[in-house]
Design an enzyme around this catalytic site. Structure first.
Site, PDB file in Angstrom:
ATOM      1  N   HIS A 294       0.841  -1.190   0.000  1.00 14.85           N
ATOM      2  CA  HIS A 294       0.000   0.000   0.000  1.00 14.85           C
ATOM      3  C   HIS A 294       0.875   1.239   0.000  1.00 14.85           C
ATOM      4  CE1 HIS A 294      -2.220   3.188   2.443  1.00 14.85           C
ATOM      5  NE2 HIS A 294      -2.888   3.123   1.300  1.00 14.85           N
ATOM      6  N   SER A 295       0.591   2.193  -0.881  1.00 17.95           N
ATOM      7  CA  SER A 295       1.258   3.485  -0.899  1.00 17.95           C
ATOM      8  C   SER A 295       2.770   3.307  -0.977  1.00 17.95           C
ATOM      9  CB  SER A 295       0.823   4.279   0.339  1.00 17.95           C
ATOM     10  OG  SER A 295       1.173   5.631   0.234  1.00 17.95           O
ATOM     11  N   PHE A 296       3.526   3.838   0.009  1.00 18.13           N
ATOM     12  CA  PHE A 296       4.978   3.717  -0.011  1.00 18.13           C
ATOM     13  C   PHE A 296       5.425   2.261  -0.009  1.00 18.13           C
ATOM     14  CE2 PHE A 296       9.124   3.623   2.207  1.00 18.13           C
ATOM     15  CZ  PHE A 296       9.862   4.414   1.347  1.00 18.13           C
TER      16      PHE A 296
ATOM     17  N   GLY B  74       4.072  -0.089  -1.672  1.00 22.71           N
ATOM     18  CA  GLY B  74       4.066  -0.523  -3.063  1.00 22.71           C
ATOM     19  C   GLY B  74       5.292  -0.049  -3.817  1.00 22.71           C
TER      20      GLY B  74
ATOM     21  N   SER C 103      -0.846   3.128  -5.095  1.00 24.13           N
ATOM     22  CA  SER C 103       0.583   3.332  -4.971  1.00 24.13           C
ATOM     23  C   SER C 103       1.183   3.594  -6.336  1.00 24.13           C
ATOM     24  CB  SER C 103       1.230   2.080  -4.352  1.00 24.13           C
ATOM     25  OG  SER C 103       2.634   2.143  -4.408  1.00 24.13           O
TER      26      SER C 103
END
Length: 323
Positions: A113-115, A117, A139
């Site tokens: 998720h997000s960072f 990814g 992400s």
């Protein structure tokens, strides 16, 4: 590296195990669900979040897989890195490899998720033979240097200065506040999370003391852009060519791109370029899906992404958008 402790606990209605993996600077904490004999999936949380980010999603996924959600160094229940240096994106790639080695995984899937990814993507092109599938939850797998070039030296300078500033303040005790004040402060800086999900992240992200609670995370952790690795268009294309994994890219309609940034149009253009390169390079190995929700849709409304991820993990067919 060996697993030092594995104690079973109950999360909501689903059984998980706590893991504590030894590393030279301390330990990496993690949570595990599913079948120990099943195909492994390593879950990577977003910046300043922790492994609880996946508590609501993983129980909705096929339990024939073995899911491990780790706390990055300096986050959650994991040890802080050695003093004197800033955190960097590649440090977390190092941690992913260490976790895989501790669990004796030769090949596995990544869910970020997000960072998380972005870290998972970096791992996927540095160690391409180890990654079967890569799932990106709101992400970007890469951040282009072009829209950020004017800030590049600012980020590098700030990264160094921030570490020195933190060291100067190390003699000061950590702030201890009431659980309610901690939650309100957390929500003020993370307004997209929502109260219920904020409480879930703070369960693992704080430590209870006699006077209240205090944050666990390392004080050196600052803005995400201090720690990400910016790449050129040529690097992006080369890195994509090295990736062997199948990639599922899930974007939330009200995700982080829609946050109130001054350079929002540049960020959107940059992400669209990344998507085009991924599609043209990976071809049928790249699948892009949009879902209704915000940056934390995997926590707030996990059912919106659970079916898509389950289909991707269990089959080789192209998944359909679940709007």
């Amino acid at each position: 590296m060996r697993t030092l402790r594995q104690a079973e606990a109950r999360c909501h209605t689903d059984l998980f195990s706590e893991l504590k993996l030894s590393v030279p600077w301390g330990h990496i904490a993690a949570k595990a669900w599913g079948s120990l004999q099943g195909p492994p999936v390593l879950c990577l949380h977003g910046w300043l979040d922790n492994a609880n980010s996946f508590d609501r999603l993983i129980p909705l996924l096929p339990q024939t897989f073995y899911y491990v959600a780790m706390d990055f160094g300096g986050h959650g229940l994991s040890s802080h890195h050695h003093p004197g240096f800033p955190y960097h994106q590649q440090d977390y790639v190092n941690e992913v490899l260490r976790v895989a080695a501790a669990l004796k995984w030769k090949r596995f899937s990544l869910l970020g998720h997000s960072f998380g990814g972005t870290v998972g993507s970096m791992f996927s092109y540095i160690f391409p033979e180890m990654v079967d599938k890569l799932i990106l939850l709101d992400s970007s797998p890469f951040f282009l240097d072009a829209p950020e070039m004017n800030n590049l030296l600012v980020y590098r300078r700030r990264r160094i200065e921030h570490v020195l500033q933190v060291e100067a303040k190390q003699q000061k005790p950590r702030n201890v506040v009431s659980p309610e004040d901690m939650l309100q402060s957390f929500l003020k800086n993370n307004f997209k999370v929502g109260e219920e999900c904020g409480k879930l992240l703070l369960e693992r992200g704080t430590t209870k003391v006699a006077e209240g609670v205090m944050l666990n995370r390392d004080r050196r952790l600052g803005l995400t852009e201090n720690h990400i690795e910016l790449v050129s268009k040529n690097q992006l294309e080369y890195f994509c060519m090295k990736m062997q994994a199948r990639v599922l890219h899930i974007k939330a309609t009200e995700g982080y791109v829609s946050y109130g940034r001054e350079n929002q149009d540049e960020i959107r253009d940059s992400l669209q370029f990344v998507q085009r390169v991924l599609k043209s390079t990976l071809k049928e190995r790249y699948q892009y899906v949009e879902v209704t929700g915000n940056h934390y849709v995997h926590m707030q409304e996990p059912q919106r992404v659970a079916g898509i991820i389950s289909d991707f993990l269990e089959s080789n067919r192209v998944v359909q958008a679940h709007l």
